[in-house]
Write a protein that holds these residues in place. Structure first.
Motif, mmCIF file in Angstrom:
data_model
loop_
_atom_site.group_PDB
_atom_site.id
_atom_site.type_symbol
_atom_site.label_atom_id
_atom_site.label_comp_id
_atom_site.label_asym_id
_atom_site.label_seq_id
_atom_site.Cartn_x
_atom_site.Cartn_y
_atom_site.Cartn_z
ATOM 1 N N LYS A 343 0.851 -1.171 0.000
ATOM 2 C CA LYS A 343 0.000 0.000 0.000
ATOM 3 C C LYS A 343 0.894 1.231 0.000
ATOM 4 O O LYS A 343 1.804 1.350 0.819
ATOM 5 C CB LYS A 343 -0.922 0.031 1.217
ATOM 6 N N LYS A 345 0.719 5.032 0.572
ATOM 7 C CA LYS A 345 -0.193 6.014 1.147
ATOM 8 C C LYS A 345 0.448 7.395 1.082
ATOM 9 O O LYS A 345 1.597 7.581 1.471
ATOM 10 C CB LYS A 345 -0.534 5.648 2.587
ATOM 11 N N GLY A 352 4.254 6.942 2.445
ATOM 12 C CA GLY A 352 4.668 5.717 3.109
ATOM 13 C C GLY A 352 4.378 4.506 2.253
ATOM 14 O O GLY A 352 3.359 4.448 1.562
ATOM 15 N N TYR A 354 3.849 0.403 2.590
ATOM 16 C CA TYR A 354 3.548 -0.601 3.604
ATOM 17 C C TYR A 354 3.440 -1.976 2.962
ATOM 18 O O TYR A 354 2.751 -2.157 1.946
ATOM 19 C CB TYR A 354 2.223 -0.276 4.307
ATOM 20 N N SER A 357 -0.041 -3.989 3.326
ATOM 21 C CA SER A 357 -0.911 -2.848 3.584
ATOM 22 C C SER A 357 -0.770 -2.240 4.979
ATOM 23 O O SER A 357 -1.313 -1.179 5.234
ATOM 24 C CB SER A 357 -2.390 -3.205 3.362
ATOM 25 N N PHE A 358 -0.024 -2.887 5.902
ATOM 26 C CA PHE A 358 0.035 -2.314 7.251
ATOM 27 C C PHE A 358 1.438 -2.293 7.851
ATOM 28 O O PHE A 358 1.680 -1.587 8.832
ATOM 29 C CB PHE A 358 -0.925 -3.055 8.195
ATOM 30 N N LEU A 359 2.416 -3.046 7.298
ATOM 31 C CA LEU A 359 3.771 -3.037 7.856
ATOM 32 C C LEU A 359 4.592 -1.950 7.162
ATOM 33 O O LEU A 359 4.854 -2.034 5.968
ATOM 34 C CB LEU A 359 4.444 -4.396 7.675
ATOM 35 N N PRO A 360 5.013 -0.913 7.888
ATOM 36 C CA PRO A 360 5.772 0.171 7.244
ATOM 37 C C PRO A 360 7.161 -0.299 6.816
ATOM 38 O O PRO A 360 7.900 -0.877 7.606
ATOM 39 C CB PRO A 360 5.855 1.233 8.337
ATOM 40 N N GLN A 363 9.402 5.245 4.585
ATOM 41 C CA GLN A 363 8.735 6.509 4.863
ATOM 42 C C GLN A 363 9.525 7.629 4.191
ATOM 43 O O GLN A 363 10.741 7.724 4.346
ATOM 44 C CB GLN A 363 8.652 6.775 6.371
#
Length: 369
Positions: A343, A345, A352, A354, A357-360, A363
């Motif tokens: 992802k 974003k 960012g 990820y 979809s949720f682990l960075p 950045q």
């Protein structure tokens, strides 16, 4: 009925002794799914085999709205009745819908006609949802048109075909084929160079069970499919005596067959045939439940994924359509096999990336003047 922007579609449903077979409810669902279509120009021909059990009275309940016409007289079976429907059809396109199957999406006819007209195609085909006898969804099957030298490549209930083409080919060859005449017709259409178009929209619910699944019917179907293969492809395949069916590995596609067919069929079918020959389930056994492990052309959803053979191998031909990207104003998601992979974003001062979809994993600060 003449409307160039919305050509007439003839839907043909064959019936016999529905009341005796306790299939009134399934028939009502089927008819109402046709009447509920948003497409404005449909005629529905119900070809009954001369039922004497109240079936005709049931059908005539739906005649009042102008879309449905009932013809009830003795016939020689389902394909004889379908051929009668082809002869009576007034539409530019014909679709066959069994009395216990239905279209679960009201846009199905509209989308099929739109694709046919846009592509100037001869016939269309689409995915289907397989449901139990009680109507509960079981799994989604995606068509693979390149499999036609060995099996029916898509669900007949999703197919819309030009009426003049059906008549030119003589419809279904009956009584030569009692169970697999639809497969024979599709093979003849493809080998004639007919142009197909895929409709990437699942709108058909196909009820499992019934006539086609009892032992005698299965044996008849297997013998007929083998006869069709021998007739059309036997000269290019060598001996088919050792061919096994349904639960056994399919034979590899011979190079001679590929070279011969690609000069006969539409280029879209030829490309799919090559992908099928090189593809993920050649030589693999079918899934344990006995259902063919169909290869999706346009992606793998989570409902069908669990039915895949665990040893499936992928190549580039099939991998590319399985990567999808969904972009919104603030985020872009990348999916592989229907699973979120990345992802991206964006905000005013930061971007960012990820994993899942949720682990960075990255950045980036954006400096704006």
């Amino acid at each position: 009925m003449s409307d160039p922007s919305n050509p007439l579609v003839t839907v043909i449903t064959v019936t016999y002794q529905l009341v005796k077979g306790q299939r009134e409810s399934q028939f009502r669902t089927s008819v109402e799914s046709v009447q509920g279509q948003t497409y404005p120009n449909i005629e529905h021909l119900v070809i009954d085999g001369g039922s004497q059990d109240g079936t005709v009275e049931l059908i005539r309940e739906y005649e009042g709205n102008g879309r449905l016409t009932c013809i009830s007289e003795p016939d020689k079976g389902i394909y004889d009745a379908m051929n009668k429907g082809i002869r009576l059809a007034r539409g530019k396109y014909v679709a066959f819908l069994n009395s216990d199957d239905f279209w679960h999406d009201a846009e199905g006819v509209a989308r099929s006609v739109e694709m046919l007209e846009r592509a100037q195609a001869d016939f269309s085909y689409a995915p289907r949802t397989c449901i139990s006898l009680e109507g509960k969804p079981q799994y989604v099957e995606y068509p693979q048109i390149g499999s036609f030298p060995y099996t029916m490549p898509f669900c007949h209930q999703t197919m819309f075909t030009r009426t003049d083409l059906l008549r030119r080919h003589g419809g279904f060859r009956f009584p030569q084929y009692r169970s697999a005449a639809d497969y024979d017709l599709v093979v003849r259409l493809l080998l004639s160079g007919a142009k197909p178009v895929y409709v990437p929209h699942n709108f058909t619910s196909f009820r499992l069970g019934g006539f086609s699944t009892d032992d005698e019917s299965v044996n008849i179907s297997h013998r007929e499919v083998e006869s069709i293969i021998r007739e059309h492809f036997g000269a290019y395949m060598g001996s088919t005596d050792d061919m096994k069916w349904i639960w056994e590995p399919y034979p590899a596609v011979p190079v001679e067959l590929l070279r011969t067919i690609e000069g006969l069929v539409h280029p879209v079918v030829a490309a799919q045939l090559h992908g099928y020959a090189l593809g993920p389930w050649q030589g693999k056994t079918h899934i344990a439940s006995g259902r063919p492990a169909k290869t999706p052309q346009w992606g793998l959803d989570e409902n069908s994924a669990k039915y895949w053979h665990t040893r499936t191998t992928w190549n580039l031909f099939y991998l590319l359509p399985l990567l999808t990207i969904k972009a919104k104003e603030d985020a872009t998601r990348v999916y592989i096999f229907g699973l979120p992979c990345l992802k991206i974003k964006k905000s005013r001062n930061r971007m960012g990336v990820y994993l899942f979809s949720f682990l960075p994993i990255l950045q980036i600060r954006i400096n704006r003047k």
